[in-house]
Design an enzyme around this catalytic site. Sequence first.
Site, PDB file in Angstrom:
ATOM      1  CD  GLU A 228      -3.851  21.938  25.672  1.00  0.00           C
ATOM      2  OE1 GLU A 228      -3.290  22.196  26.749  1.00  0.00           O
ATOM      3  OE2 GLU A 228      -4.139  20.783  25.318  1.00  0.00           O
ATOM      4  NE  ARG A 306      -1.177  15.644  32.440  1.00  0.00           N
ATOM      5  CZ  ARG A 306       0.019  15.111  32.206  1.00  0.00           C
ATOM      6  NH1 ARG A 306       0.850  14.890  33.200  1.00  0.00           N
ATOM      7  NH2 ARG A 306       0.380  14.791  30.986  1.00  0.00           N
ATOM      8  CD  GLU A 708       1.654  20.974  32.410  1.00  0.00           C
ATOM      9  OE1 GLU A 708       2.265  20.051  31.839  1.00  0.00           O
ATOM     10  OE2 GLU A 708       0.423  21.049  32.448  1.00  0.00           O
TER      11      GLU A 708
HETATM   12  N1  MTE Z   1       5.838  29.758  31.502  1.00  0.00           N
HETATM   13  C1  MTE Z   1       5.505  30.994  31.077  1.00  0.00           C
HETATM   14  N2  MTE Z   1       6.349  32.015  31.318  1.00  0.00           N
HETATM   15  N3  MTE Z   1       4.335  31.236  30.414  1.00  0.00           N
HETATM   16  C2  MTE Z   1       3.424  30.224  30.180  1.00  0.00           C
HETATM   17  O1  MTE Z   1       2.386  30.456  29.563  1.00  0.00           O
HETATM   18  N4  MTE Z   1       2.891  27.822  30.456  1.00  0.00           N
HETATM   19  C3  MTE Z   1       3.117  26.633  31.279  1.00  0.00           C
HETATM   20  C4  MTE Z   1       4.610  26.310  31.363  1.00  0.00           C
HETATM   21  N5  MTE Z   1       5.365  27.489  31.701  1.00  0.00           N
HETATM   22  C5  MTE Z   1       3.746  28.897  30.636  1.00  0.00           C
HETATM   23  C6  MTE Z   1       4.994  28.714  31.285  1.00  0.00           C
HETATM   24  C7  MTE Z   1       2.418  25.445  30.792  1.00  0.00           C
HETATM   25  S1  MTE Z   1       0.800  25.237  31.194  1.00  0.00           S
HETATM   26  C8  MTE Z   1       3.051  24.468  30.069  1.00  0.00           C
HETATM   27  S2  MTE Z   1       2.253  23.071  29.596  1.00  0.00           S
HETATM   28  C9  MTE Z   1       4.462  24.595  29.683  1.00  0.00           C
HETATM   29  O2  MTE Z   1       5.020  25.828  30.094  1.00  0.00           O
HETATM   30  C10 MTE Z   1       4.574  24.460  28.167  1.00  0.00           C
HETATM   31  O3  MTE Z   1       5.835  24.680  27.699  1.00  0.00           O
HETATM   32  P1  MTE Z   1       6.998  23.578  27.724  1.00  0.00           P
HETATM   33  O4  MTE Z   1       6.422  22.324  27.178  1.00  0.00           O
HETATM   34  O5  MTE Z   1       8.022  24.185  26.876  1.00  0.00           O
HETATM   35  O6  MTE Z   1       7.402  23.421  29.163  1.00  0.00           O
HETATM   36  N1  HPA Z   2      -1.716  17.769  28.864  1.00  0.00           N
HETATM   37  C1  HPA Z   2      -1.982  18.944  28.260  1.00  0.00           C
HETATM   38  N2  HPA Z   2      -2.785  19.057  27.234  1.00  0.00           N
HETATM   39  C2  HPA Z   2      -3.351  17.954  26.749  1.00  0.00           C
HETATM   40  C3  HPA Z   2      -3.121  16.701  27.314  1.00  0.00           C
HETATM   41  C4  HPA Z   2      -2.247  16.604  28.435  1.00  0.00           C
HETATM   42  O1  HPA Z   2      -1.994  15.528  29.007  1.00  0.00           O
HETATM   43  N3  HPA Z   2      -3.841  15.809  26.621  1.00  0.00           N
HETATM   44  C5  HPA Z   2      -4.491  16.493  25.672  1.00  0.00           C
HETATM   45  N4  HPA Z   2      -4.198  17.789  25.737  1.00  0.00           N
HETATM   46 MO1  MOS Z   3      -0.128  23.333  29.849  1.00  0.00          MO
HETATM   47  S1  MOS Z   3      -1.819  23.278  30.991  1.00  0.00           S
HETATM   48  O1  MOS Z   3      -0.314  21.635  29.382  1.00  0.00           O
HETATM   49  O2  MOS Z   3      -0.700  24.228  28.529  1.00  0.00           O
END
Ligand code: MTE
Ligand code: HPA
Ligand code: MOS
Length: 753
Positions: A228, A306, A708
């Site tokens: 990120e 959070r 998550e």
């Molecule tokens: N799944 C896989 N295979 N690889 C990843 O890096 N990241 C996780 C989750 N699932 C991740 C994953 C995290 S930290 C987040 S915030 C969400 O995927 C982001 O994607 P989404 O918003 O499409 O769920």
């Molecule tokens: N989640 C993940 N990334 C972020 C957030 C959050 O709530 N706020 C700012 N960056």
């Molecule tokens: Mo997920 S920790 O919000 O990239």
Amino acid sequence: MNSTKHIDGKLHATGKARFVRDIPKQEGMLYVYPVLSSIAKGEIIEIDFSDAINIENFVATLTYKDIPGQNDIGVMEKGEPVFPEKMIEYYGQPVCAVICRDYYSAIVCAKRVKVKYKEEKAILNLKEAIKHNTFFKPELMIKKGNVIKGFKNSDHIIEGEVHTPIQEHFYMEPQTCRVIPDENGFTVFPASQSPTEIQEILAAVLNMPINLVTVDIKRVGGGFGGKEHSPTLFAAICAIASHKTKKSVELRLLREDDIMATGKRHFIKATYRCGFTKDGKIKALEYNISANGGAYADLSIPVLERCVLNAENCYNIENFKLKAKAYKTNLHPFTAFRGFGGPQGTFFAEYIVERIAKKLKKDPFEVRLVNLYKNGDTTPYGQKIEECYLEHVFNKIKPTYLKWKKEVENFNKKNKYKKQGIGISPIKFGISFTTKGLNRGYALVILYPDGTVSVSHGGVEMGQEVSTRVASIVSLILGIEIEKIHIESVNTKRIANLPPTAASTAVDLNGNAALKASSILAKRLKRIAKMIFKERFSIDAATIELKNNKAIAGNYSIEIKEIINRGIWDREKMAEYQFYKTPHITGFNKETGTGKPFYYYVHGIAISLVETDMLTGGFRILKTKIIHELGRSLNREIEEGQISGAFIQGAGWLTMEEMVYSKGKPLSTSPSTYKIPTIADIPEEFDIEIFESHSKKASVFGTKGIGEPPFLYGHSVFFAIKNSIEEFTGKECNLMPPATPENILKAIEGEKE
Ligand code: MTE
Ligand code: HPA
Ligand code: MOS
């Protein structure tokens, strides 16, 4: 609704997926490699390149003096240099860099650079940082009711300290970036979850207008939050190298250096005081929370936010008071990691609930039930609880829990040195960025005359299959099969001003934008189809359905590609760019400690049964059952993949992963010294049930964010181990995560940490 296609997964499994380093090399491409600091804190006295530059393929050195613009990549807060001008703040911090003609020369060259420092006393852990009281502002607080009154009305009060450990992301693809210069500016190919952040910050670092910087991201080889903000630093180094040499440049960290130099999950500690009745009802809870924020602010404040927004987890607590600070230390910055502070906050609450059960000799399942949120309750920060499914999932899992409880009792009666235990982990995880302004999504859908579709949207693919999920939404609306839909890279010239792909919101935000764009196009296609039906079949089609690449009216049909062709030549717009913003949220007001930060909550429960060997401190997860609430299921395989992956990642965090440091130097920098779960650690019996609640407050097609929340199910494994130890010793133990064999044996012997 269920499509079983995995667009990206298939490419991964067959080796066809292209990552940054697979982009064909440009002619004369160079490699940059950072020189990492070998102290945790001190002043740079001299950088000696003399030995390094003798290497055959050496091209140039790179220091802060080569930065044409701002030497700062801070995102939530400024003050995070690309290369420090004077002060080193953590072991592994990039001090400068070298550029060579090939990758391995660049590594060797970087390792030969000698930096002379004047070392200073570093703050290496949270304890010292608290003593020092240097923290990133602001301090956070939440207050509800009156804790003094609550303690008065309690039959028992417990106090103590609980912490959660550091976690390394261990994504498959280490930090990588390619920069290709062009006529006016350059294109960056980073492995990042934050295209816009990279575009804006690199423009500022290079003193260039933003519109001359293009960021293009096809996919990331695993992010988990570790991509990120962390990639921005390495993208900046790569861009400065390209700017200086006017050549394409690649940067790719070795695994060891990646673990050494990049951010991880925050170590967070809570001291607590909790009052409750003899029935286990919590009357008052007071927290003082401290996070190790590392050397720079990074994302520590939103992570802490959070954490505090989850510190009551699933429980309705009348009187609640909390203070929280993220302290500065001389460790690598701490950053986003799946759950983003949520796992830490909820762990504290669950730890306390387990203690209450022990104290009252009650079943922890029942103590949880007594305190559970119900519709109409309000959280400590003032958000009203609506469409709550906690009681429902508890009731649904109860028969299994009771059955397992009997099995465990029987086993424990018969066995002396092996004991079993059950752990419970309910979840109520809020979806939305807690920073309100980030809750926006974008999509561009283009129809081509051969009936194929191009979709660009704001979600970065990192293995979570956001591509498949967005494609299936477009496919359903347009009636065009998924094979004809191509999900493009995220490119800041097509889709801009993006939030990071994070907070489990990518489908909610971008999927909704794609839904809007496709719906507009579908309406247009139907209008054109109606005209063709009339001309060709002399029918007045009252209803037209788009399905199987056709427009269908009763017994008549026309190919969608024909409609698109007709549209183009009738000068209709065959593309749509759409935007979506999450409604009804206010964000979190840090001054008042209140707000309605979440659009909705995701609910669920996990129970795990483990068997622990009291002589070796080893354990096995025998069974796990998860009931996970989703408004509606869009793609069950992907959802189950996310649930099982997150669960095991969460279990790994609390039981086997351990970052070890020596004077601020990370020692656990490879798979041989940092143990992540493998296939052998999956529960022997693993049951995932998806409960479709049809909740009104959900997102696109009634789905809910899935990335998550299931990480928190891993807590159940830790509590199962803790309970198995207590079965053996007959008294409460002080096990703290990670539950490594060493810590388990210590807890059995009743040693203090
Ligand atoms: N799944 C896989 N295979 N690889 C990843 O890096 N990241 C996780 C989750 N699932 C991740 C994953 C995290 S930290 C987040 S915030 C969400 O995927 C982001 O994607 P989404 O918003 O499409 O769920
Ligand atoms: N989640 C993940 N990334 C972020 C957030 C959050 O709530 N706020 C700012 N960056
Ligand atoms: Mo997920 S920790 O919000 O990239």
